[in-house]
Structures are given as C-alpha cells and as structure tokens.
Design an enzyme around this catalytic site. Structure first.
Site, PDB file in Angstrom:
ATOM      1  N   GLY A   1      -0.529  -3.910   4.495  1.00 21.83           N
ATOM      2  CA  GLY A   1      -1.584  -4.901   4.445  1.00 21.83           C
ATOM      3  C   GLY A   1      -2.315  -5.038   5.767  1.00 21.83           C
ATOM      4  O   GLY A   1      -2.684  -4.061   6.416  1.00 21.83           O
TER       5      GLY A   1
ATOM      6  N   THR B   1       0.855  -1.181   0.000  1.00 14.62           N
ATOM      7  CA  THR B   1       0.000   0.000   0.000  1.00 14.62           C
ATOM      8  C   THR B   1       0.896   1.237   0.000  1.00 14.62           C
ATOM      9  O   THR B   1       2.079   1.143   0.286  1.00 14.62           O
ATOM     10  CB  THR B   1      -0.859   0.007   1.288  1.00 14.62           C
TER      11      THR B   1
END
Length: 530
Positions: A433, A350
């Site tokens: 995550g 991310t």
C-alpha cells in the site's frame, strides 16, 4: 555475506534468466514460460495471472497494474499505466444527489473500471512472443482444477472474513462454511477460469465487451453503481514517460503520477543530503528516513493525482531546491511537530514481480485490487473480484484527487527500475500500500549506502510513519531495539497489523552475466533462476 547460522534464505543466482514473485507457483510459471520460448513480458503476465488465482486477496482481473520495461537491458525505460478510471457519470454533484457522503470500501462507487486485462493484452501484443491463450493456460488450470491456499494468503483471508462474507459469491469461493480456511485448503475459481479462457481466446474484448462486460455492468448497477457498457468498452491504459532521479550514482526510474513513485524519488532526494554510514538500523539513521518520508508524503496527498485532469508539479517535486529545503526541516534529534494536513490514504495490499530473460528484457510489474480482497464484490457468473481503488478519491472538489468522470485515482502501487551507464541493472518493487514509496527508498539506501545484498536488504526489519501523524509502525525486531529511543524523540511507536510490505528484486551483473535475485520472507514467494 550472509550468516549461515541464522534463519533466512540465500540470494537466488543464475546466468540465463530469473523471476521473483510473492508466490512459488507464480515464480515457477514464469520460469516455465521462459523455458518454453516466452520472453520476460510473457512470463510477467503469466505469473500475474497465476497470482490472480492463488493470491486473489492481493490482485485480480478486477484490479489495475503498472509496468516498467527495459527492452534488451537498455536504460531507455518504458512505463505503462494500466490503472482504471471512474465511470463517466461519477461527478461529485451526482454522487451527492444520491446521498453519497463518503466513498466506502464495499460501495459500488469505490469500484473503478479495471485496467489490468487491457494492460496485459496491450503489453503482450506490443512486446511479447506467445499467444495470450498459452500465457493464461497455467492460471486457467489452477483456477479450474484447484490450488492449495498458501500460508500468508490464508492469514490475510482470515483478517477479511467480514468483507468476504458480505458477498455471496466471494463467500462461496473463498470461505468454508462461513469461516476462513486453513493454509493448505484446496480452493477453486471455475468461473474465473472460464473468464480467463475467454480472454485468452478472444483478447481484451472478451472482458470489456460482450457477455462478461454485460454481467459486470448489470452486477454493479444492481448495487447502485454508475458504470456503463461504454465505460468498459472505452477502458484504455497508456504508455507514459517515467519520472527519474539520481541516487548514489544510479538512475532510479518510477511511473509518473497518478502513481506515488514520484514520492519515492522525493525521499531519495532528501536522503541524498544524509550519507549513510555505520549501522543501517541505528535510531539516528532510521529517524532520518522516517522524517524524509513524513515530509514527502505530506506533498504526496497535496499534489499527486491524475495529470490528465489536474496539474501535477513534477519538476517542482523533484527539484534539488525542494529536496534541500525539506532536508533542512529535519531535526536529527526530535520529531517534526507540524506537517501539512492531508487526507488519509489507506495502507493496503498488492503483488509485485520482476522478470529478466536471456535477452535481458527486464520487466518490473505490479498489480493490485487495493484492500485485501478489494471491494469484496464478486460477479457470480464471471468470477471477477472488483478492486476498491476509488476509495482513494476525495469528494471535496478543492482536492487534487477529487473524483471526476473518467479520472484515475491516486495510486499507491509502484514498480521501480534502476539503470546505470546505459544499462538496466535492477528491477525492484516493494509491496504494501502506501508504504511502497518509503519501501523503495529504504531498500535502495540499504543496497547503495550500506552495501547489503538484495536478500539481506529485503530481510531487514521495517518501520513506517503513519501519514499525518508522528506515529510509527515498527516490526517487533525494531520495537525491541529502538522503540524506546524513538519515543524519547517524540514519536509514537505501535505494532503493525501484520508484517510490513513485501519485496522482490533482481540484480543484473553485466560483467559476469550473472543474475542475483531476492524475495521477501514476509510473503509466500521466491526468486528462481535458470
């Protein structure tokens, strides 16, 4: 106070405005936008767009995003859910009739409709100052003229050769003769540049309708996907009410489900029964944090799903009674043996960024394609790399997170915001995550329980209990100091695949007007102020 004889970095400090991202070019882009009259919203979207180019393994226009906003530094925090939905034809029965027994990473059925572009355009239209074309211009230039591959991004790409090689366009864009490029290699994404240019010129419809949408749908259908032009045309995020708890006198705000922010709040509620003292990295303290995480994550996969499709018991999950009950299950000397069963949700990648402008508009912003390089599927003409967020769905109709038409999967990505006494005091986020919920709680405890500054708290070594097990990933600094003690307590200790997570945060000192920012050394980025 930092020990200046040790490797590390100092807090970024400034009085006017600040941005913190995981990529230097993204941070610099945000600062340039602020200098050129943009506000925090404009800067956040511009920075994210740059990261879609230079950190394509972590985020992209084929992915999703979430945001928390404080306008003028108010504690009235706005939340935006920019997560995409399953196609209208994606029923469990239909998928089973096609022979689908699991949602695999590179399968078209793991690809939900991307929500990022819709979110960007909505947030800028509602709260920004600049034209989208000007906001996206830095990303377009990098994609078209080339950028040098940063070290951490190169490291992550090397681990994903098999996935990227599976798609001819992704292989052509990201690999060199089928091999992972070294850090410093110049890459180009000229097709993506053209797509971003169209979005800047025509708005969201350039992506969700017309030739780009037609190519995406045709590409996905060619892989066997159930996506339609209507699925893309109807894509829409929404403003939602944040969920909140109080920890050590501060109000902590998170986006509500379908994100896992509520789990970060649950961990904090459990930790509120265990005041921090002594060494923040003692085995006694980290044992408590690990057990609080294991208990909260057990609840996560039983309950967290799209609230538009299933009932999510938010009040129950955030109740003092539940926090007290879970805290009472923790044995400070031994790992909990029996936890509720739940399905595995993979731990992936991310980007997170935060921006504070001179008017004290505050943005906490997170975006992702889920796994590094997402599904690995990339459209040849428009350069869209698709996420694989649909892997979070279950094909078991009894599960809260079972796939259904138009349903949003449970999301691991979560931005955070701290307020106190009517003011926003800190946007923050921790990438990584499913680690993110623990990462939020771990970071805030180190700041509020132990008085560490933002950078010092970010720099600390990390650990993470793998959900559903008593196994704990530990970075090497912790394995060397507490690994054996954790094994004595009944935990399995193992090395993570790579450094755990990445964080950014900005503290707003309302009395002095000074901003203080931190950025994670596990990534390539930095915090920078003006």
């Amino acid at each position: 106070m930092r020990d200046f004889e040790l490797p590390g970095r100092s807090l970024a400090v400034s009085r006017n405005a600040m941005a913190a991202t995981s990529q230097p070019l993204a941070t610099l882009t945000a600062i340039d936008i602020l200098r050129n009259g943009g506000n925090a919203i404009d800067a956040a979207v511009a920075a994210c767009a740059v990261q879609c180019v230079v950190e394509a393994g972590s985020t992209g226009i084929g992915g999703d995003c979430f945001a928390l906003l404080s306008l003028g530094g108010s504690d009235k925090v706005l939340a935006y859910n920019g997560s995409g939905r399953a196609p209208a034809a994606a029923t469990i029965e239909h998928l089973r009739s096609l022979g689908v027994s699991s949602l695999e990473r590179t399968s078209p059925h793991s690809i939900t409709i991307p929500g990022a572009v819709d979110a960007w355009t909505r947030l800028v239209a509602d709260h920004g100052r600049m034209k989208m074309a000007d906001i996206l211009a830095p990303a377009i230039k990098l994609a078209r003229d080339g950028y040098a591959l940063p070290p951490r991004t190169a490291h992550d790409l090397a681990a994903e050769i098999a996935t990227v090689s599976n798609d001819p366009t992704a292989s052509r864009i990201f690999l060199v003769d089928g091999e992972a490029p070294a850090a410093g290699t110049v890459q180009y994404q000229r097709e993506l540049a053209d797509t971003l240019e169209a979005i800047g010129r025509e708005g969201r419809d350039a992506f969700y309708r017309g030739p780009i949408a037609e190519e995406m749908v045709g590409f996905l259908n060619g892989l066997g996907g159930l996506h339609t032009l209507d699925d893309f045309a109807n894509a829409s995020g929404e403003y939602v009410t944040p969920v909140r708890t109080t920890f050590r006198g501060y109000d902590i705000h998170e986006c509500p489900p379908n994100g896992q922010g509520i789990i970060a709040l649950m961990i904090l509620n459990i930790l509120s029964h265990f005041p921090g003292s002594g060494d923040p990295l003692s085995p006694e303290r980290l044992h408590i944090e690990v057990e609080a995480t294991r208990l909260a994550y057990a609840a996560r996969n039983r309950f967290v799903a799209d609230p538009a499709k299933v009932d999510v018991p938010v009040d129950y999950l955030l109740s003092d009674a539940l926090a007290k009950e879970l805290a009472g299950m923790i044995n400070p000397e031994k790992a909990i043996a029996d936890l509720p069963d739940f399905d595995e949700v993979p731990h992936r990648d991310t980007i997170y960024l935060c921006v504070v402008d001179e008017d004290r508009n505050v943005v906490s912003f997170i975006s992702s394609v889920f796994f590094p390089y997402g599904s690995g599927r990339m459209t040849p003409k428009s350069g869209v790399l698709f996420q694989n967020r649909g892997m979070s769905f279950s094909l078991d109709p009894a599960k809260a997170n079972s796939i259904a038409p138009g349903k949003r999967p449970m999301h691991t990505i979560i931005p955070g915001m701290v307020t106190k006494a009517g003011k926003a005091v800190m946007p923050f986020g921790v990438m990584g995550g499913q680690y993110q919920a623990m990462g939020h709680a771990h970071f805030l405890s180190k700041v509020f329980d132990y008085g560490l500054d933002l950078q010092a708290a970010i720099d600390l070594p990390r650990l993470f209990p793998l959900p559903g097990t008593a196994n704990v990933e530990m970075e090497h600094r912790l394995r060397a100091t507490i690994g054996k003690e954790f094994e004595k307590r009944g935990f399995g200790v193992q090395e993570p695949q790579s450094a755990i997570g990445g964080a950014q945060a900005i503290w707003i000192d309302w009395e002095t007007g000074v901003l203080k920012g931190g950025s994670d050394p596990r990534k390539d980025g930095m915090a920078l102020g003006i």
